[in-house]
Design an enzyme around this catalytic site. Structure first.
Site, PDB file in Angstrom:
ATOM      1  N   GLU A 234       0.840  -1.193   0.000  1.00  0.00           N
ATOM      2  CA  GLU A 234       0.000   0.000   0.000  1.00  0.00           C
ATOM      3  C   GLU A 234       0.880   1.249   0.000  1.00  0.00           C
ATOM      4  O   GLU A 234       1.822   1.330   0.777  1.00  0.00           O
ATOM      5  CB  GLU A 234      -0.896  -0.004   1.253  1.00  0.00           C
ATOM      6  CG  GLU A 234      -1.853  -1.181   1.295  1.00  0.00           C
ATOM      7  CD  GLU A 234      -2.301  -1.525   2.719  1.00  0.00           C
ATOM      8  OE1 GLU A 234      -2.270  -0.640   3.596  1.00  0.00           O
ATOM      9  OE2 GLU A 234      -2.670  -2.694   2.941  1.00  0.00           O
TER      10      GLU A 234
ATOM     11  N   SER B  53      -5.239  -4.939   1.209  1.00  0.00           N
ATOM     12  CA  SER B  53      -5.551  -6.374   1.197  1.00  0.00           C
ATOM     13  C   SER B  53      -4.323  -7.124   1.688  1.00  0.00           C
ATOM     14  O   SER B  53      -3.635  -7.790   0.918  1.00  0.00           O
ATOM     15  CB  SER B  53      -5.903  -6.828  -0.227  1.00  0.00           C
ATOM     16  OG  SER B  53      -7.012  -6.145  -0.743  1.00  0.00           O
ATOM     17  N   GLU B  54      -4.037  -7.002   2.985  1.00  0.00           N
ATOM     18  CA  GLU B  54      -2.780  -7.545   3.500  1.00  0.00           C
ATOM     19  C   GLU B  54      -2.617  -9.024   3.175  1.00  0.00           C
ATOM     20  O   GLU B  54      -1.534  -9.483   2.802  1.00  0.00           O
ATOM     21  CB  GLU B  54      -2.671  -7.332   5.014  1.00  0.00           C
ATOM     22  CG  GLU B  54      -2.372  -5.898   5.413  1.00  0.00           C
ATOM     23  CD  GLU B  54      -3.610  -5.022   5.456  1.00  0.00           C
ATOM     24  OE1 GLU B  54      -4.730  -5.521   5.182  1.00  0.00           O
ATOM     25  OE2 GLU B  54      -3.476  -3.818   5.764  1.00  0.00           O
TER      26      GLU B  54
ATOM     27  N   ASP C  48       1.713  -4.713  13.166  1.00  0.00           N
ATOM     28  CA  ASP C  48       0.351  -4.961  13.650  1.00  0.00           C
ATOM     29  C   ASP C  48      -0.582  -5.335  12.484  1.00  0.00           C
ATOM     30  O   ASP C  48      -1.461  -6.171  12.622  1.00  0.00           O
ATOM     31  CB  ASP C  48      -0.182  -3.713  14.361  1.00  0.00           C
ATOM     32  CG  ASP C  48       0.863  -3.086  15.280  1.00  0.00           C
ATOM     33  OD1 ASP C  48       0.675  -3.094  16.489  1.00  0.00           O
ATOM     34  OD2 ASP C  48       1.904  -2.606  14.764  1.00  0.00           O
TER      35      ASP C  48
ATOM     36  N   HIS D 145      -0.682   0.013  16.812  1.00  0.00           N
ATOM     37  CA  HIS D 145       0.377   0.469  15.906  1.00  0.00           C
ATOM     38  C   HIS D 145       1.734   0.514  16.612  1.00  0.00           C
ATOM     39  O   HIS D 145       2.630   1.212  16.157  1.00  0.00           O
ATOM     40  CB  HIS D 145       0.084   1.881  15.370  1.00  0.00           C
ATOM     41  CG  HIS D 145      -1.054   1.972  14.409  1.00  0.00           C
ATOM     42  ND1 HIS D 145      -2.347   1.697  14.757  1.00  0.00           N
ATOM     43  CD2 HIS D 145      -1.086   2.305  13.097  1.00  0.00           C
ATOM     44  CE1 HIS D 145      -3.139   1.870  13.695  1.00  0.00           C
ATOM     45  NE2 HIS D 145      -2.398   2.237  12.685  1.00  0.00           N
TER      46      HIS D 145
END
Lengths: 329, 312
Positions: free
Chosen positions: B29, B58-59, B84, B128
């Site tokens: 991304e 869309s990890e 994370d 995070h």
């Protein structure tokens, strides 16, 4: 008059059926589950049979070259055979032998034969889909003409990677044929009962991947539909979706008697056997010969697998990673 | 030799590899805009959008597609933004990337470098700020790297790119702006660096806490040897064990939660192999809070390291 193609399609299905039957036989007591108890068997662990679903891989893979890629599922013997893998090396793999396609490291659920572009069955539902998309992305980056055939089941459409992979393929206009091999059952649960909305094809279309539905037990229909969709992909229309509706003759795994299913539903499905349907087009002598040849081939594969050497224990430490592979301390 | 930042050093390493091998691609991304930490600055302009690939959020498919790219012959670099978020792709990392070479019997390999920036990051709170390196070190098939300096971020990223197996590459989010000299020094996976020699205690750490450890060692009343582990898997047993045999005291420090942290593996190994006295310092087992006083409760500082050294 049956064509050579009709015969070839039937031969692929007959070889898959023979393989599945032999694997089933060799897996009696393979795993303690579904009320079955463990006993000594040549095939160990969960064995997912594609018996009854043969028309889907046969009808799709007749269009594929050796250089095309394929990703599969935990129920992947049919796809692997139809893509051109050696039956003997596959059986050796199921028997856990060193001469198996994966040198005994994968078994049924991870069977792969990269030499024919078969990039692996997968033990996790829907996980082959992003892998197929990545392979297709590599094809695009290198300007190659390969096709990627991505097989998955009806259960996969309820997992996130289904949406992600279809979207990615559409955004990047990748050369992927998504094949939903819909056998109506997600393990022991009817997929319909767990799926909202209009189902697989409607979801694909909503994401921007066009396609069509086909009788997945009619190998000639699958052949025709796959051909049309692949022509679109080759023309540069982007990914396409084939929803092939079929039926799982056996339980979720070989030791599952699937007594939870309605007997009439199963009886109807057995009447609708894809091999029987195809036999309508073929001379009975041809059918007999092909079935005998498939039987003989699988008998040779089983004999070879029984005689094949086991992997040396030290093989457990090979191909983990170059830097820092583990060992007993 | 040039003065550069931790972020720019990694960018330079990647640029070198993109120029050298057309099979190297970047997937993630916002990489086209240089990445949120500018660790991909200018790369899309230089190498094109076909190779420095912007993706949907869309990890799972970023990592899954990277596995497919790798099996088809590419060498993908994967951007996960923060460790994370990589948890959305933990299945693809653990079940696919780490397993493919083995379970396919060596037919395919996954030469993927997955960048999972780690650690505290100025008020970024519980989702995070985590340090999850122990999760990945636990998984056969993965290499785990955690550079602490611009030099190592250059050399070790190069080594990771040449590795041939999946690498979990964990840059620390509070180090992006750190400046240092960078040379063409060759990085080696599994090789620690002794940053400071000492006689009385061995302090092993990695990533951001390397800098806190050096500060603590300077102030400590005893002579402290400081080792930057740099690579968690494989880890440099020889360097750590020989130091512990010399000093007979080990303190292992990390920003990750102490319970089940990788420090436990090092402490246990040192105790088993050398009989040296061992002690661990890691964060308490609480989520990282947003507010500064709460975040600071999870921060391993030079002061906390000094206290731990005194208790050895």
């Amino acid at each position: 008059m049956p064509t050579e193609r009709d015969v070839a399609l039937y031969r692929t299905m007959a070889r898959i059926r023979a393989f599945e039957n032999a694997a089933e036989e060799a897996s009696r007591g393979s795993v303690a589950a579904f009320g079955a108890s463990l006993s000594r068997s040549n095939v160990r662990g969960p064995l997912h049979l594609s018996t009854g679903q043969e028309a889907v891989p046969a009808g799709v893979c007749i269009h594929l070259e050796k250089t095309d890629f394929l990703t599969s599922t935990h129920r992947g013997h049919g796809h692997t055979l139809a893509k051109g893998a050696s039956m003997e090396r596959m059986m050796c793999e199921l028997f856990g032998r060193a001469s198996g396609t994966n040198r005994g490291k994968g078994g049924s659920m991870h069977i792969a034969d990269f030499s024919v572009g078969m990039l692996g069955a997968n033990g996790v539902v829907a996980d082959g889909m992003p892998i197929a998309v990545g392979a297709a992305h590599a094809v695009k980056i290198r300007g190659e003409k390969r096709i990627v055939a991505c097989f998955f089941g009806d259960g996969a459409i309820n997992r996130g990677p289904f949406l992600e992979a279809l979207n990615w393929a559409a955004v990047h206009r990748l050369r992927v044929l998504f094949v939903c091999e819909d056998n109506r059952w997600s393990a022991t649960t009817p997929t319909d009962a767990m799926t909202a909305g209009e189902g697989a094809l409607a979801r694909a279309r909503a994401i921007g991947v066009p396609g069509e539905a086909v009788d997945g037990n009619d190998v000639f229909a699958v052949d025709g539909a796959a051909g049309e969709l692949l022509a679109k992909i080759r023309k540069g229309d982007g990914p396409q979706f084939l929803h092939a509706i079929t039926y799982r003759f056996k339980g979720h795994v070989s030791v599952d008697a699937a007594a939870y299913r309605d007997k009439r539903e199963v009886a109807r499905a057995l009447e609708n056997d894809p091999l029987k349907i195809a036999e309508g087009r073929l001379a009975s002598a041809t059918v007999k010969r092909i079935l005998e040849e498939a039987q003989a081939e699988v008998a040779r594969a089983v004999a070879a697998a029984e005689a094949a050497p086991w992997p040396a224990p030290g093989e457990a430490y090979e191909d983990v990673q170059d830097a820092g592979s583990g060992r007993w301390r | 030799v040039a003065l550069t930042t931790y972020a720019a050093a990694s960018c330079a390493a990647l640029r070198r590899e993109l120029a050298r091998d057309p099979n190297v691609v970047v997937v993630g991304e916002d990489v086209g805009r240089g990445g949120v930490f500018q660790q991909y600055k200018g790369l899309q302009q230089e190498f094109g959008a076909a190779r420095v690939i912007d993706t949907p959020i869309s990890e799972a498919t970023i990592v899954g597609a990277a596995v497919g790219m790798a099996l088809a012959g590419l060498r993908p670099v994967v951007e996960m933004r923060v460790v994370d978020f990589a948890l959305c792709a933990i299945d693809e990392i653990v079940n696919q990337a780490a397993k493919a070479r083995y379970m396919f019997g060596g037919q395919g390999r996954v030469p993927m470098v997955a960048r999972l920036p780690t650690g505290l990051w100025s008020g970024s709170a519980a989702q995070h700020s985590q340090s999850l390196e122990a999760w990945f070190a636990h998984i056969p098939g993965l290499v785990v790297v955690a550079p602490a300096t611009p030099q190592d971020n250059y050399s070790l990223l190069n080594a990771a790119l040449e590795c041939g197996d999946p690498v979990i590459y964990m840059e620390h989010k509070e180090l992006w702006g750190l400046e240092g000299e960078v040379t063409e020094e060759k990085g080696e996976l599994g090789r620690a660096r002794v940053l400071r020699e000492g006689r009385d205690a061995t302090l092993v750490t990695w990533s951001r806490t390397v800098h806190a450890a050096l500060e603590a060692a300077q102030k400590a009343p005893m002579s402290v040897e400081v080792i930057d582990l740099r690579t968690l898997w494989p880890w440099d047993r020889e360097t750590v064990l020989s130091s512990a045999r010399k000093t007979r005291n080990l303190l292992v420090v990390h920003e990750a939660v102490q319970v089940g942290g990788f420090g436990a593996e090092i402490a246990a190994t040192v105790a088993e192999e050398t009989g040296a006295k061992v002690k661990r310092l890691g964060a308490p087992r609480v989520p990282v809070g947003y507010s500064t006083p709460l975040e600071d409760e999870a921060r391993v500082t030079a002061e906390r390291i000094l206290l731990a050294l005194e208790k050895l």
